[in-house]
Design an enzyme around this catalytic site. Sequence first.
Site, short mmCIF file in Angstrom:
data_model
loop_
_atom_site.label_atom_id
_atom_site.label_comp_id
_atom_site.label_asym_id
_atom_site.label_seq_id
_atom_site.Cartn_x
_atom_site.Cartn_y
_atom_site.Cartn_z
N TYR A 156 0.82 -1.11 0.09
CA TYR A 156 -0.16 0.08 -0.14
C TYR A 156 0.82 1.36 0.00
O TYR A 156 0.79 2.19 -0.76
CB TYR A 156 -0.94 -0.13 1.21
CG TYR A 156 -1.96 1.15 1.17
CD1 TYR A 156 -2.97 1.23 0.68
CD2 TYR A 156 -1.83 1.82 2.34
CE1 TYR A 156 -3.84 2.28 0.64
CE2 TYR A 156 -2.70 3.11 2.29
CZ TYR A 156 -3.88 3.28 1.50
OH TYR A 156 -4.84 4.13 1.49
N ARG A 197 -10.73 -0.96 9.98
CA ARG A 197 -10.17 0.36 10.42
C ARG A 197 -10.64 0.73 11.72
O ARG A 197 -11.80 0.25 12.15
CB ARG A 197 -10.33 1.34 9.44
CG ARG A 197 -9.66 1.11 8.19
CD ARG A 197 -9.80 2.21 7.08
NE ARG A 197 -10.94 2.01 6.30
CZ ARG A 197 -11.08 2.73 5.27
NH1 ARG A 197 -10.44 3.79 5.01
NH2 ARG A 197 -12.00 2.27 4.50
N PHE A 202 -14.21 0.04 16.22
CA PHE A 202 -14.54 0.23 17.79
C PHE A 202 -15.77 0.53 17.92
O PHE A 202 -16.59 0.20 18.70
CB PHE A 202 -13.90 1.34 18.33
CG PHE A 202 -12.23 1.07 18.44
CD1 PHE A 202 -11.76 -0.19 18.46
CD2 PHE A 202 -11.30 2.11 18.92
CE1 PHE A 202 -10.31 -0.38 18.66
CE2 PHE A 202 -10.16 1.86 19.23
CZ PHE A 202 -9.56 0.62 19.00
N ASP A 217 -0.03 -1.36 23.15
CA ASP A 217 -0.61 -0.63 24.38
C ASP A 217 -1.65 0.61 23.98
O ASP A 217 -2.10 1.25 25.09
CB ASP A 217 0.65 -0.15 25.29
CG ASP A 217 1.36 0.89 24.69
OD1 ASP A 217 1.04 1.29 23.41
OD2 ASP A 217 2.42 1.33 25.28
N ARG A 222 -3.23 8.86 16.10
CA ARG A 222 -4.02 8.75 14.99
C ARG A 222 -4.70 10.25 14.94
O ARG A 222 -5.18 10.69 15.90
CB ARG A 222 -4.86 7.92 14.40
CG ARG A 222 -4.24 6.32 14.04
CD ARG A 222 -3.21 6.61 12.97
NE ARG A 222 -2.70 5.26 12.34
CZ ARG A 222 -1.70 4.81 13.04
NH1 ARG A 222 -0.96 5.33 14.18
NH2 ARG A 222 -1.17 3.56 12.62
P1 NAD Z 1 -12.71 1.96 -0.03
O1 NAD Z 1 -12.40 0.43 0.22
O2 NAD Z 1 -14.08 2.08 0.73
O3 NAD Z 1 -13.18 2.19 -1.58
C1 NAD Z 1 -12.20 1.82 -2.50
C2 NAD Z 1 -13.11 1.41 -3.64
O4 NAD Z 1 -12.18 1.21 -4.68
C3 NAD Z 1 -13.93 0.04 -3.34
O5 NAD Z 1 -15.28 0.33 -3.68
C4 NAD Z 1 -13.23 -1.04 -4.33
O6 NAD Z 1 -14.18 -1.92 -4.73
C5 NAD Z 1 -12.60 -0.01 -5.46
N1 NAD Z 1 -11.39 -0.61 -6.31
C6 NAD Z 1 -10.43 -1.07 -5.58
N2 NAD Z 1 -9.59 -1.67 -6.75
C7 NAD Z 1 -10.32 -1.48 -7.86
C8 NAD Z 1 -10.03 -1.85 -9.17
N3 NAD Z 1 -9.02 -2.27 -9.70
N4 NAD Z 1 -11.06 -1.30 -10.25
C9 NAD Z 1 -12.22 -0.72 -9.81
N5 NAD Z 1 -12.52 -0.49 -8.48
C10 NAD Z 1 -11.70 -0.92 -7.45
O7 NAD Z 1 -11.90 2.81 0.56
P2 NAD Z 1 -11.76 4.26 0.92
O8 NAD Z 1 -11.61 4.55 2.42
O9 NAD Z 1 -13.18 4.93 0.21
O10 NAD Z 1 -10.45 4.76 0.11
C11 NAD Z 1 -10.67 5.58 -1.05
C12 NAD Z 1 -9.37 5.92 -1.69
O11 NAD Z 1 -8.69 6.90 -0.60
C13 NAD Z 1 -8.23 4.78 -1.82
O12 NAD Z 1 -7.13 5.09 -2.80
C14 NAD Z 1 -7.56 5.28 -0.38
O13 NAD Z 1 -6.25 4.46 -0.27
C15 NAD Z 1 -7.54 6.66 -0.23
N6 NAD Z 1 -7.38 6.83 1.33
C16 NAD Z 1 -8.48 6.85 2.07
C17 NAD Z 1 -8.19 7.07 3.49
C18 NAD Z 1 -9.30 6.91 4.50
O14 NAD Z 1 -9.18 7.07 5.63
N7 NAD Z 1 -10.48 6.62 4.02
C19 NAD Z 1 -6.98 7.37 3.89
C20 NAD Z 1 -5.71 7.36 3.10
C21 NAD Z 1 -6.08 7.32 1.70
N1 UDP Z 2 -6.44 -0.34 15.62
C1 UDP Z 2 -6.62 -1.04 16.90
N2 UDP Z 2 -7.74 -1.93 17.00
C2 UDP Z 2 -8.60 -1.96 15.85
C3 UDP Z 2 -8.12 -1.58 14.49
C4 UDP Z 2 -7.01 -0.58 14.43
O1 UDP Z 2 -5.92 -0.75 17.80
O2 UDP Z 2 -9.51 -2.94 15.82
C5 UDP Z 2 -5.33 0.36 15.80
C6 UDP Z 2 -4.30 0.18 14.63
O3 UDP Z 2 -3.13 -0.73 14.99
C7 UDP Z 2 -3.53 1.94 14.34
C8 UDP Z 2 -4.70 2.59 14.60
O4 UDP Z 2 -5.77 1.65 15.22
O5 UDP Z 2 -2.50 1.93 15.25
C9 UDP Z 2 -5.43 2.95 13.15
O6 UDP Z 2 -5.66 1.70 12.38
P1 UDP Z 2 -6.36 1.61 11.33
O7 UDP Z 2 -6.44 0.29 10.51
O8 UDP Z 2 -7.65 2.46 11.06
O9 UDP Z 2 -5.55 2.70 9.99
P2 UDP Z 2 -4.01 2.91 9.79
O10 UDP Z 2 -3.86 4.47 10.12
O11 UDP Z 2 -2.98 2.16 10.61
O12 UDP Z 2 -3.67 2.78 8.32
#
Ligand code: NAD
Ligand code: UDP
Length: 323
Positions: A156, A197, A202, A217, A222
């Site tokens: 990732y 996530r 939670f 711990d 975040r």
């Molecule tokens: P999500 O899993 O809910 O959505 C991702 C979507 O992409 C899904 O609907 C999945 O089916 C689709 N997808 C994956 N691979 C595909 C492919 N090859 N072809 C077509 N569709 C495909 O995740 P999200 O939280 O909505 O994240 C969306 C974007 O934002 C991602 O690129 C993720 O890395 C980025 N992002 C999200 C967060 C967050 O906190 N939500 C943080 C950092 C980055």
């Molecule tokens: N985490 C946790 N319990 C859970 C899921 C996540 O303690 O059930 C912790 C995880 O180890 C990380 C933080 O919460 O330290 C955020 O995790 P998340 O998977 O949401 O996203 P990340 O920021 O690590 O990509």
Amino acid sequence: MTDRFNGKKVLVTGAAGFLGSHLVETILNEGGLVMGVDNFLTGNADNLAEIESENFAFVEADVIQPAGNYLQGEVFDYIFHFASPASPPWYQKYPRETYLVNTVATDNLLQYMQATNPLGTFVFAGTSEAYGDPLEHPQRETYWGNVNPNGVRSCYDESKRLGETICGVFNRDFQLDTRIVRIFNTYGPRIGADDGRVIPSFIMSALKNEPMTVFGDGSQTRSYCYVSDLVEGILRLATNPSARGETVNIGNPGEFTVKDTAEIIWRAVYEESSVAKIEFRQLPGDDPTRRKPDISKAQQLLQWEPQVSFEEGLRKTVAWFAK
Ligand code: NAD
Ligand code: UDP
């Protein structure tokens, strides 16, 4: 409400996901003509169920293939490339799909834009994971990060970093308008209940009156951004004429330990005095110790900052999960 997208043709990849579905909805509300693409790898058709607009079209396709195969010559003013598994359990289950969608699909979509509308704007969903386990705190866009190139999170983190590189090449060498949003942990309605996530995990445990599983711990931190704030930041980045070629952090700088997060969520579900049920589990590999965005660039360039407090955002999210 603004009409930033009035009559604009917009492609959103990952449209059936958490963030993609919110982008689709907001852009339609602002007058856009939107095509959503998704292969339902981690997303869900229910996320788009309430969209009835005749200005929305959906294509089920895997965006790792050449974009001409499924876009068939359509011309877009904006492409938002948001397809990718996003939670650690999902990207670790689908490591190849993850690195291909962030790299090969990014290159394919940019080639498509270059061939069909080189004046369009391309927005890439980058991530705070680009900073890895950061040695600088808070994280500014100028920080290059501290990332393990070959660990359990690398499929990732490193593919998001290469995705940024690809955007930079198309911007510098081929004069395309690319913009990168580094998204910090975002939550809200439609975040996958079972995607592992921290916030959905939670909330689901608390609603079932089961212990919340804190990894390690719980002292790692975040910063959590409510989805409406994130979407507004992304749309300002996409439409601001001064943001061409820029990389911008969008996130909420409020910083919480994971253990405090569990307690706050328990109190959002039960009353103030209730004692949170917490179970400690082993910390996964390469779990970043601290994370907090420096948002001064977004404040200056986009006049953006988050409006929704953690308490208010949680209230809305818990209400959605409870439904
Ligand atoms: P999500 O899993 O809910 O959505 C991702 C979507 O992409 C899904 O609907 C999945 O089916 C689709 N997808 C994956 N691979 C595909 C492919 N090859 N072809 C077509 N569709 C495909 O995740 P999200 O939280 O909505 O994240 C969306 C974007 O934002 C991602 O690129 C993720 O890395 C980025 N992002 C999200 C967060 C967050 O906190 N939500 C943080 C950092 C980055
Ligand atoms: N985490 C946790 N319990 C859970 C899921 C996540 O303690 O059930 C912790 C995880 O180890 C990380 C933080 O919460 O330290 C955020 O995790 P998340 O998977 O949401 O996203 P990340 O920021 O690590 O990509």
